[in-house]
Design a protein around this motif. Structure first.
Motif: not given
Length: 125
Positions: A80-82, A84, A86, A102, A104-105, A107, A113, A115
């Motif tokens: 869902i999210t690369e 990164q 935080i 760091w 990412a998310f 599914e 979701t 994390g």
């Protein structure tokens, strides 16, 4: 007081069991089917997969966030999210001092979701 259990929705219990066994690198501690419950031990906190549970947003610490995301991607897991950055922890209020957090998310197999979190020492240490 301490957290002892988190419940996560699992529409297909067997599929969710396989997904979380691979993600956590551990087999379930207990399976009760019926009524449709799977328990994992995550550092002393029970993760309960249950058909009737609502979806929760859980965060799992991984040693290598980028490697974990690539491995999951190669298994067909939706990212869902690369990864990164935080937050950079100057003190130890919410994480180890002088570290970067760091995330990412992804599914999971049931559409929840999840994390993924890695804490690394900040550059220059």
């Amino acid at each position: 007081m301490r957290l002892i259990q988190v419940a996560q929705r699992a529409e297909d219990l067997k599929r969710a069991e396989r997904f979380y066994a691979a993600l956590l690198g551990a087999e379930p501690k207990a399976v009760f089917d019926p009524p449709g419950l799977v328990f994992f031990d995550v550092a002393g906190v029970r993760l309960l997969l249950e058909k009737g549970a609502p979806s929760s947003l859980i965060y799992v610490e991984v040693a290598d966030l980028h490697g974990s995301v690539e491995s999951l991607r190669n298994r067909g897991v939706r990212i869902i999210t690369e990864p990164q950055l935080i937050f950079a922890h100057d003190d130890d209020l919410l994480g180890p001092a002088q570290s970067e957090e760091w995330m990412a998310f992804i599914e999971d197999s049931e559409g929840n979701t999840v994390g993924l979190v890695s804490r690394i020492r900040a550059s220059g240490d």
